[in-house]
Design an enzyme around this catalytic site. Structure first.
Site, PDB file in Angstrom:
ATOM      1  N   CYS A  11       0.829  -1.202   0.000  1.00 50.74           N
ATOM      2  CA  CYS A  11       0.000   0.000   0.000  1.00 50.74           C
ATOM      3  C   CYS A  11       0.871   1.263   0.000  1.00 50.74           C
ATOM      4  O   CYS A  11       1.847   1.361   0.737  1.00 50.74           O
ATOM      5  CB  CYS A  11      -0.899  -0.014   1.226  1.00 50.74           C
ATOM      6  SG  CYS A  11      -1.829   1.495   1.475  1.00 50.74           S
ATOM      7  N   ASP A  38      27.373   9.817  56.855  1.00 51.09           N
ATOM      8  CA  ASP A  38      28.719   9.563  56.339  1.00 51.09           C
ATOM      9  C   ASP A  38      29.025   8.076  56.457  1.00 51.09           C
ATOM     10  O   ASP A  38      28.386   7.345  57.206  1.00 51.09           O
ATOM     11  CB  ASP A  38      29.758  10.358  57.139  1.00 51.09           C
ATOM     12  CG  ASP A  38      29.669  11.847  56.836  1.00 51.09           C
ATOM     13  OD1 ASP A  38      29.102  12.199  55.771  1.00 51.09           O
ATOM     14  OD2 ASP A  38      30.144  12.645  57.653  1.00 51.09           O
TER      15      ASP A  38
HETATM   16 ZN    ZN Z   1      -2.914   0.748   3.467  1.00 51.89          ZN
END
Ligand code: ZN
Length: 551
Positions: A130, A366
């Site tokens: 895509c 200390d």
């Molecule tokens: Zn897509």
């Protein structure tokens, strides 16, 4: 069936031709029905193809069931809640109402033939990556990927009953989304339809809708919620298209300021900001519309798990005069083999299976000073704990383990506290009182009655220049402290015990030996002889936090 309408067809066709995947088509059609994204990718592709071929055959029947009135279209759903923050997608009990385009009623699919020619929308389209989501909604939304996420979580062996899924996408997805939006907007405007970019479903929303239910199932039905102390992060990268963002630096230079801890100036935030600023014309001049087809899909690493910090507090005694509070390192070399914080932390880290810790306490002593009495309040932040809930008995057991591990320290009142409660320890610390016992040596021989006048001194104010021994790490200043009371116990002509009740932060050693006149008045002046401190014990730290736990 997909909740698409007849009038969505030109848009669907245009998106498919541009190289959008089936789920991105749904996103750009503003389909807010989560179930539409959850069906398999192949089924969605098939339905879209059928939907379009209907149009091509000149039929005009809606793919969707009868729809609500147009006025309902603006009802906002789950997708609206999470525009800014990854980790806040509510898991709705039912699908929200569908969001649809505000389409002109007169629009039909009669221009679709012209658009369909741009790129084949046949079976080959399924296998292509895509142009917008770079494969995120194609390859990573199935059971296989959900199982992979769940396996990564299981391998870490966390204890949790809710989780939040966070998704990190490459910044260039925003650029591609913008390009695709401009591509669609162009057509939508020609048809005088209205469509707002905010109506487009976000990639990460669509991803979560498809995947989080599957992940939850794989993890035995854990609730995936919007807020949780346990976060599972999925990160996608796509080096092939990283350069997509680069033109924005020239177009909007002030959006991309180098920062110290970021690898790249092209953060998602900066890219989004630049895209809001850039004009459509300028964008189209520098970036293809629609976006070009990538050769490969995104890749993803193993899911990263992170549990919010747990806080543990208590009080400690220190019985040893050769133990620093924190690891003592000088010039890269370790001076003492252990420390208070390490002795306390080791068993706690292992009980909570945490990655690390931050230790803090109400003041510190200390290395050669013991802390007796009820002990000194301390608190620890446990980083990324894999276990976060220990009951009272387990905490008591943990305390036992710490106390058995060493005779140099002892811990009491060990408990889990909130981050907010931790602040109580530091609150008003300066005003608190502390009690000490010091073993004093005097140069001049003394008799019992020579020191009794000290017992009558009340609220003695002393000016203390920053002691020579800490001057290398603290600024030079004069601090006023109050010694509320003192008491003496004669031992022999050169030794006595001095008890002191003082304001927190008083330097006791310097009060005794005078620090070459840097602390005034001091014990040498009071006794008119040189004095020195041989031993010092903290008898009490008057901070009433954390609450005592009855034995
Ligand atoms: Zn897509």
């Amino acid at each position: 069936m997909l909740p698409l309408k007849e009038k969505d067809k030109p848009l669907v066709q245009k998106l498919l031709s541009a190289g959008c995947c089936a789920r991105c088509v749904l996103r750009f059609c503003c389909v807010g029905v989560q179930a539409a994204y959850r069906q398999t990718y192949q089924d969605t592709v098939k339905e879209l193809q059928a939907f379009i071929s209907d149009a091509e055959n000149g039929k005009s029947k809606d793919s969707a069931a009868p729809e609500p009135a147009e006025e309902n279209n603006k009802s906002h759903d789950a997708a609206e809640n999470d525009k800014s923050h990854d980790a806040a997608v509510p898991e709705p009990t039912e699908d929200p109402p569908s969001k649809r385009m505000k389409l002109d009623h007169g629009a039909t699919g009669d221009q679709s033939e012209a658009d369909a020619a741009a790129e084949p929308v046949g079976p080959q389209a399924e296998s292509r990556v895509c142009v917008v989501c770079l494969g995120v909604l194609q390859e990573f939304c199935d059971r296989t990927h959900a199982t992979k996420i769940a396996e990564a979580v299981k391998a870490e062996n966390y204890e949790f009953d809710t989780m939040v899924l966070s998704v990190s996408l490459p910044a260039q997805l925003c650029v591609r989304e913008h390009s695709c939006w401009l591509h669609v907007k162009k057509e939508v405007r020609e048809k005088s339809m209205a469509l707002d970019k905010d109506d487009v479903i976000l990639v990460k929303e669509a991803f979560k809708w498809t995947v989080q239910g599957l992940v939850a199932k794989e993890l035995g039905g854990v609730a995936v919620v919007t807020r949780s102390v346990f976060e599972v992060g999925v990160e996608f990268t796509h080096p092939e298209t990283d350069a997509d963002c680069h033109f924005l630096a020239g177009a909007c230079p002030d959006c991309f300021k180098p920062t110290k801890n970021k690898q790249s100036v092209f953060t998602r935030m900066a890219v989004v900001k630049a895209l809001e600023k850039i004009s459509d014309n300028k964008f189209l001049k520098h970036y293809p519309c629609p976006p070009t087809r990538p050769a490969s899909s995104c890749s993803t690493q193993d899911a990263q798990c992170l549990h919010l910090s747990v806080f543990v507090a208590g009080r400690y005694n220190k019985f040893c005069r050769s133990l620093p509070q924190t690891p003592w390192v000088i010039d890269g070399e370790r001076r003492m083999e252990s420390s208070v914080e390490e002795l306390i932390a080791a068993p706690i880290l292992s009980a909570f299976r945490a990655d690390g810790f931050n230790f803090s306490s109400s003041g510190r002593e200390d290395v050669d000073v013991r802390t007796l009495g009820n002990g000194r309040p301390f608190a620890m932040e446990l980083l990324n704990p894999h276990r976060s809930r220990l009951n009272r008995a387990e905490m008591r057991q943990l305390q036992e383990t710490i106390n058995k591990s060493s005779d140099k320290i002892r811990v009491r009142d060990l408990q889990i506290v909130s981050r907010e409660a931790m602040g109580r320890m530091k609150e008003g610390e300066e005003e608190k009182t502390k009690s000490y016992t010091a073993l004093i040596w005097t140069q001049k021989a003394i008799q019992r009655e020579d020191i009794t006048f000290i017992d009558d001194i009340k609220d003695l104010t002393v000016d203390q220049k920053t002691p020579l021994r800490v001057l290398h790490r603290r600024a030079l200043a004069v601090r006023q402290r109050v010694i509320h009371s003192m008491n003496t116990r004669f031992l022999d002509p050169h030794h006595f015990y001095l008890g002191l009740k003082t304001q927190a932060g008083t330097y006791i050693k310097e009060f005794v030996h005078g620090d070459f006149g840097r602390t005034k008045p001091n014990l040498c002046e009071l006794l008119k002889t040189d004095t020195d401190i041989l031993e010092l014990d903290v008898e009490s730290v008057d901070v009433d936090w954390p609450p005592a736990i009855p034995e």
